[in-house]
Design an enzyme around this catalytic site. Sequence first.
Site, PDB file in Angstrom:
ATOM      1  N   GLY A 225      43.462  56.006  36.169  1.00  0.00           N
ATOM      2  CA  GLY A 225      44.638  56.864  36.273  1.00  0.00           C
ATOM      3  C   GLY A 225      45.759  56.423  35.357  1.00  0.00           C
ATOM      4  O   GLY A 225      45.535  55.970  34.225  1.00  0.00           O
ATOM      5  N   SER A 226      46.996  56.517  35.851  1.00  0.00           N
ATOM      6  CA  SER A 226      48.167  56.263  35.003  1.00  0.00           C
ATOM      7  C   SER A 226      48.296  54.823  34.541  1.00  0.00           C
ATOM      8  O   SER A 226      49.081  54.538  33.627  1.00  0.00           O
ATOM      9  CB  SER A 226      49.436  56.672  35.756  1.00  0.00           C
ATOM     10  N   THR A 227      47.541  53.886  35.147  1.00  0.00           N
ATOM     11  CA  THR A 227      47.621  52.505  34.664  1.00  0.00           C
ATOM     12  C   THR A 227      47.084  52.369  33.248  1.00  0.00           C
ATOM     13  O   THR A 227      47.338  51.352  32.591  1.00  0.00           O
ATOM     14  CB  THR A 227      46.838  51.553  35.595  1.00  0.00           C
TER      15      THR A 227
END
Length: 573
Positions: free
Chosen positions: A296-298
């Site tokens: 995801g956004s990581t």
Amino acid sequence: MSGARRQGKQAGYSARRLRVVLAFLAAGALLLGWRAVDLHVMQHEFLARQGELRNLRIEPLAAHRGVITDRANRPLAVSTPVTTLWANPREVLAAREQWSKLTGNPVVDSRTLAQRVEANASREFIYLARHLAPEQAQQVLAQKVPGIYPLTEYRRYYPAGEVTSHLVGFTNIDDVGQEGIELSMDARLRGQPGRKRVVRDLHGRVIQDIAVLQEAHPGSNVALSIDLRLQYLAYRELLAAVTRNQATGGSAVVLDARTGEVLAMVNQPAYNPNNRAGVQTAALRNRAITDVFEPGSTIKPLTVAAALESGLVNVSSTVDTRPGTIRVANKTIRDYRNYGVIDIATVLTKSSNVGTTKLALAMDDQVLPGFMERFGFGLPTAIPFPGESSGMMPIRTRWRDIETAALSYGYGVSVTALQLARAYAVIANGGVKLPLSLEKVEQPPQGERIISEAHANALVNMLESVISEGTARRASVPGYRVAGKTGTVHKLTTAGYADDRYMALFAGFAPADDPRIVTVVVVDDPRGEAYFGGLVAAPVFSNIMAGVLRMLNFEPEQPAGIYAGVGGEEGRI
């Protein structure tokens, strides 16, 4: 005359009887002499060998397994001597009248003994009971039943219990590694047994050691890179978070960005390696290494890094995210709201899907996948651990726009918690990727430069702003400058992405002014009121990082100001 004649006859009879007796005695003496010669000369070797078989025994000399310790020599796995009872069925069967001595014995009763020896009547060795405490074994040995003997073995004990269970692993009853470090380093840890010749009495007791035929060699000790204090801290915080959020499980990894050492690695659910009765197979997995998830956004900092390294943008460039959505193929990609025209730092601070999508689509379709592979996605970390997953980084000759867009914000690629920690360690280490190690490192290894130091430092500043004013304020650590990124990912099921099941993630490092400690937190399927990475995983990161920095004596300081950008020409995409 007649009386004299009778006396002469009697004297003759007596002389003949004497000669007969003497002849018999002489024959007996000759027979005994011959038998003595036969036994002592003709059959000496045979009889000596038979005597030795009945009195001399060759017994094993147990060799203890090497000790596993943490980096400060705190024991994580040790071997303790135990007593094993074994029997020679032939000898036991010859002494049936003495089996009754074991009637009702709590360790080996007469019925069990009868079943075992009768089923193995043709053998000369069977185990009766293994890994007993000495006082338990003595309850059987004290009855002096012929054919039952003691044997010294070693049993593995894990002082930290479930706190280090997934990392250290365990051995089986034969002291052979089955999981974790016990399995991967079994050849080093396992000792080499020896042999000795002993004399036993009629009751099987050793009355004399004759000679050591082969020396026993203990296994080598292994010092791991983890710090048991940090391991306890990470375990406690992860367990509390999984319980509080009613999650299925979770993982946490703590790395030293300067050496590549794993300082802590914990998972939930856990198990007690000292008592594995009833343990479910799923609980044995070291999820930080074996389980994969979409980051995801990581992963967005890597998308920004790829754009910087490719020369597409610089740290002062801007991205037009209006109107807060972008259409790619048949999918609409959305931001939380319309952020308008924002700089590169704000793309990360606001976690803009539109921003990272525009950056990714502006690059050649092979640039971003290749860049992420350089960071280690899709490749094993090469640490010596069984069952490590390499994740999944698709290899395509042509990437469709929607695939590139999804990759830019962390979908379509699968990683492990350890791989994600390694990627963030590259940023924290000034753009240099180091090999990871589960063993204590005396000298920092040679690394490989992945991105320039200037771009790595710029990313550190941007990720610090994510915590100071963005989506991860709950990851802050009072007194320290911290950098990192949240992630909230829909779980992929057999029916597709689930609308109500998530992975809550946080990846970051500290101190931000001189990054050293990298920590990744994964909470699997939180079912409480909160499920966002910033609400579920970020507080766990904060608690772990605060404890780590204090335990490792990092000097606290006041947080620096919000990232204001670095000089350079401005651009817009």
